[in-house]
Design an enzyme around this catalytic site. Structure first.
Site, short mmCIF file in Angstrom:
data_model
loop_
_atom_site.label_atom_id
_atom_site.label_comp_id
_atom_site.label_asym_id
_atom_site.label_seq_id
_atom_site.Cartn_x
_atom_site.Cartn_y
_atom_site.Cartn_z
N ASP A 94 0.81 -1.23 0.00
CA ASP A 94 0.00 0.00 0.00
C ASP A 94 0.84 1.28 0.00
OD1 ASP A 94 -2.17 -1.73 0.13
OD2 ASP A 94 -2.14 -1.72 2.33
N LYS A 153 2.01 1.80 -5.21
CA LYS A 153 2.63 1.18 -6.39
C LYS A 153 1.78 1.38 -7.64
CE LYS A 153 2.57 -2.72 -4.20
NZ LYS A 153 2.23 -2.31 -2.83
N GLY A 210 -4.47 -4.47 -3.72
CA GLY A 210 -5.48 -3.46 -4.04
C GLY A 210 -4.73 -2.19 -4.39
N HIS A 211 -4.75 -1.83 -5.64
CA HIS A 211 -3.99 -0.67 -6.10
C HIS A 211 -4.96 0.42 -6.56
CE1 HIS A 211 -0.32 -3.48 -7.08
NE2 HIS A 211 -0.70 -3.52 -5.83
N GLN A 265 2.19 -6.36 -3.21
CA GLN A 265 2.72 -6.56 -1.85
C GLN A 265 4.07 -5.82 -1.69
OE1 GLN A 265 1.34 -9.73 -3.47
NE2 GLN A 265 -0.46 -8.69 -2.71
P1 GDP Z 1 -0.59 0.12 -3.59
O1 GDP Z 1 -1.24 -1.10 -3.10
O2 GDP Z 1 0.88 0.14 -3.31
O3 GDP Z 1 -0.87 0.44 -5.03
O4 GDP Z 1 -1.19 1.33 -2.73
P2 GDP Z 1 -2.75 1.51 -2.36
O5 GDP Z 1 -3.49 1.97 -3.55
O6 GDP Z 1 -3.27 0.34 -1.64
O7 GDP Z 1 -2.64 2.65 -1.26
C1 GDP Z 1 -2.08 3.90 -1.55
C2 GDP Z 1 -3.14 4.98 -1.28
O8 GDP Z 1 -2.52 6.24 -1.21
C3 GDP Z 1 -4.16 5.08 -2.39
O9 GDP Z 1 -5.40 5.42 -1.82
C4 GDP Z 1 -3.64 6.21 -3.25
O10 GDP Z 1 -4.67 6.90 -3.94
C5 GDP Z 1 -3.04 7.11 -2.22
N1 GDP Z 1 -1.87 7.90 -2.66
C6 GDP Z 1 -0.83 7.50 -3.43
N2 GDP Z 1 0.09 8.48 -3.50
C7 GDP Z 1 -0.38 9.51 -2.77
C8 GDP Z 1 0.14 10.80 -2.42
O11 GDP Z 1 1.23 11.19 -2.81
N3 GDP Z 1 -0.65 11.58 -1.61
C9 GDP Z 1 -1.87 11.17 -1.16
N4 GDP Z 1 -2.56 11.99 -0.37
N5 GDP Z 1 -2.39 9.98 -1.48
C10 GDP Z 1 -1.63 9.14 -2.24
P1 IMO Z 2 -0.75 -4.35 -2.21
O1 IMO Z 2 -0.28 -4.90 -3.53
C1 IMO Z 2 -0.99 -4.73 2.12
C2 IMO Z 2 -0.88 -8.80 3.76
C3 IMO Z 2 -2.14 -9.23 4.48
C4 IMO Z 2 -1.53 -10.18 5.50
C5 IMO Z 2 -0.42 -10.85 4.71
C6 IMO Z 2 -0.81 -12.20 4.12
O2 IMO Z 2 -2.05 -3.64 -2.27
O3 IMO Z 2 0.33 -3.57 -1.54
P2 IMO Z 2 -2.35 -12.92 2.09
O4 IMO Z 2 -3.80 -12.68 1.83
O5 IMO Z 2 -1.45 -12.40 1.04
O6 IMO Z 2 -2.05 -14.35 2.42
O7 IMO Z 2 -2.05 -12.10 3.44
O8 IMO Z 2 -0.08 -9.96 3.68
N1 IMO Z 2 -1.08 -8.30 2.37
C7 IMO Z 2 -1.07 -7.01 2.03
N2 IMO Z 2 -0.97 -5.90 2.78
N3 IMO Z 2 -1.05 -4.62 0.77
C8 IMO Z 2 -1.11 -5.73 0.00
O9 IMO Z 2 -1.05 -5.67 -1.34
C9 IMO Z 2 -1.16 -6.99 0.62
N4 IMO Z 2 -1.26 -8.25 0.18
C10 IMO Z 2 -1.20 -9.04 1.25
O10 IMO Z 2 -2.78 -8.14 5.09
O11 IMO Z 2 -0.90 -9.46 6.54
MG MG Z 3 -2.75 -1.73 -1.82
#
Ligand code: GDP
Ligand code: IMO
Ligand code: MG
Length: 422
Positions: free
Chosen positions: A14, A17, A41-42, A222
């Protein structure tokens, strides 16, 4: 020469990416996912739309970018088709999507096993996303997994029935619901036909693209802390989100990987169980969560929040051979007023400024060594690095100094355009 850029999470997931990958994909021919499944979840905000990707590389949003789900990904067809539908509603051309013959499939029994195996862990639950990811990779290692290509083999139905029967024996043993064999078989025979137009030999496709000097962005899922081999085992996911997973999950050789972008936030978060040395399980953590909207994109769980940990990040930079950093949420840290960077771990009277095995299993005893920074700043749209507030630059430059790699992209908001390129 072909250019392959890899985008990897350096913390616990999170980090943003998806946003960085979509941004880079605007100049790429192909966007690629190599690892994990719909545990990812991206969230991407692109031209006014907000879309959460779980399986399909987010770079598909760029009109001229093809999208590939590589062989290392585990696919839940139900989630795949829900995601395809969302993209169709946003008028994305799905003819650009290609799915590997060798990707493994998630079945309903994997999802139920995920719950069962967590229950059996008693006090040592991982806090998985309950999407069947671990059990699917377990079956892959056990050599009973079924791949996309297997659906088109006459033995598919027989093998699927065998697996369902065997899994049901396990479920019966633990008083878990017995799954409906006929229903699952019927459903997956339908998915087989629905998936057909997308299925290709992605390894051959990528090799041809490399020969044609195409640009490829690999969207990691991840992160290093969740890596089965190099993360906080056993509180990890069941795959390798580090650089090696990109190669085994795509079939792209090491010599082609020229840029490795490590993504992190200006603070840190973790979802699920496991160590988190810089966690702020207090008002500060609550404030970061609210300011950064830190709630899971997949499970909606509140994310645990804390300070950036440069010791763990230095380890992640080394493990992945990171060439540059993407630092997100500079805007969020600017609303906090003050922020801390962890620059060392204190344990048994010794200070570690690099990650060490000495701390494994003793993370709760580690006293983080912090440096405090003033972070009271607002960031204007489309600002250049040079014009950033001095406190923002001081923070970024301290990170660079410890990690020994440049911060090339800086996130100043959730929208794809909210990115400073340095
Ligand atoms: P990922 O799993 O690595 O793709 O990241 P996620 O999407 O799960 O979580 C990142 C969150 O931060 C998302 O809700 C993005 O919209 C938000 N985000 C990413 N970059 C920025 C930033 O520079 N500022 C703010 N405020 N939000 C950001
Ligand atoms: P993105 O790509 C954050 C965490 C779960 C748990 C552990 C194992 O959005 O960054 P799993 O279901 O993979 O067996 O769970 O890994 N986890 C993540 N945490 N972002 C993710 O993906 C994750 N994918 C798995 O919360 O701790
Ligand atoms: Mg994510």
């Amino acid at each position: 020469m072909a250019n392959v850029a890899v985008v990897l999470g350096l913390n616990y997931g999170d980090e943003g990416k998806g946003k960085v990958s979509t941004f880079l994909a605007s100049k790429s021919d192909i966007a690629l996912r190599c690892t994990g499944g719909n545990n990812a979840g991206h969230t991407v905000e692109f031209k006014g739309d907000k879309i959460v990707f779980h399986l399909i590389p987010s770079g598909i949003l760029n009109e001229n970018t093809e999208a590939v789900i590589g062989n290392g990904v585990v696919i839940d067809p139900k989630v795949l088709f829900e995601e395809i539908q969302v993209l169709q509603e946003h008028n994305i051309d799905l003819n650009k999507l290609h799915i590997s013959t060798r990707a493994h499939l998630i079945f309903p029994y994997h999802i139920q096993e995920d719950k069962l195996f967590e229950d059996l862990k008693e006090d040592d639950k991982v806090g998985t996303t309950a999407r069947g990811i671990g059990p699917c990779y377990m079956d892959k290692a056990d050599r009973i997994g079924l791949r996309v290509i297997d659906m088109y083999n006459p033995t598919f139905e027989k093998k699927l029935r065998r697996n369902i029967k065997n899994k049901n024996k396990i479920f019966a043993l633990y008083n878990y619901p017995i799954l409906d064999e006929e229903e699952i078989v019927k459903q997956y025979l339908t998915y087989r036909d629905m998936m057909k137009p997308y299925v290709i030999d992605t390894v051959a496709y990528l090799h041809k693209a490399l020969e044609e000097n195409k640009n490829i962005v690999c969207e990691g899922a991840q992160a290093t802390g969740l890596d089965m081999d190099l993360g906080d085992y056993p509180m990890v996911t069941s795959s390798n989100p580090t650089i090696g997973g990109i190669q085994t999950g795509s079939g792209i050789g090491a010599r082609y990987l020229n840029e490795v972008y490590g993504v992190c936030k200006a603070y840190a978060s973790r979802v699920g169980e496991g160590p988190f040395i810089t966690e702020q399980n207090n008002e500060i953590g609550d404030t970061i969560r609210e300011l950064g909207h830190e709630y899971g994109a997949t499970t909606k769980r509140p994310r645990r929040c804390g300070w950036m940990d440069l010791v763990a990040l230095k380890y992640a930079v080394n493990v992945n051979g990171v060439t540059a950093l993407a630092l997100n949420h500079l805007d969020t840290i600017g609303k906090l007023g003050k922020a801390k960077l962890c620059v060392g771990y204190q344990l048994d009277g010794k200070v570690y400024d690099e990650y060490s095995d000495d701390i494994i299993g003793r993370e709760n005893e580690v006293v983080p060594v912090y440096e405090e920074f003033d972070t009271n700043f607002a960031i204007e749209k489309e600002i250049s690095y040079n014009n950033l507030p001095i406190d923002a630059k001081r923070y970024i430059e301290r990170i660079e100094k410890h990690l020994g790699v440049p911060v090339k992209f800086i996130g100043t908001g959730p929208d794809n355009e909210d990115t400073i390129i340095r």
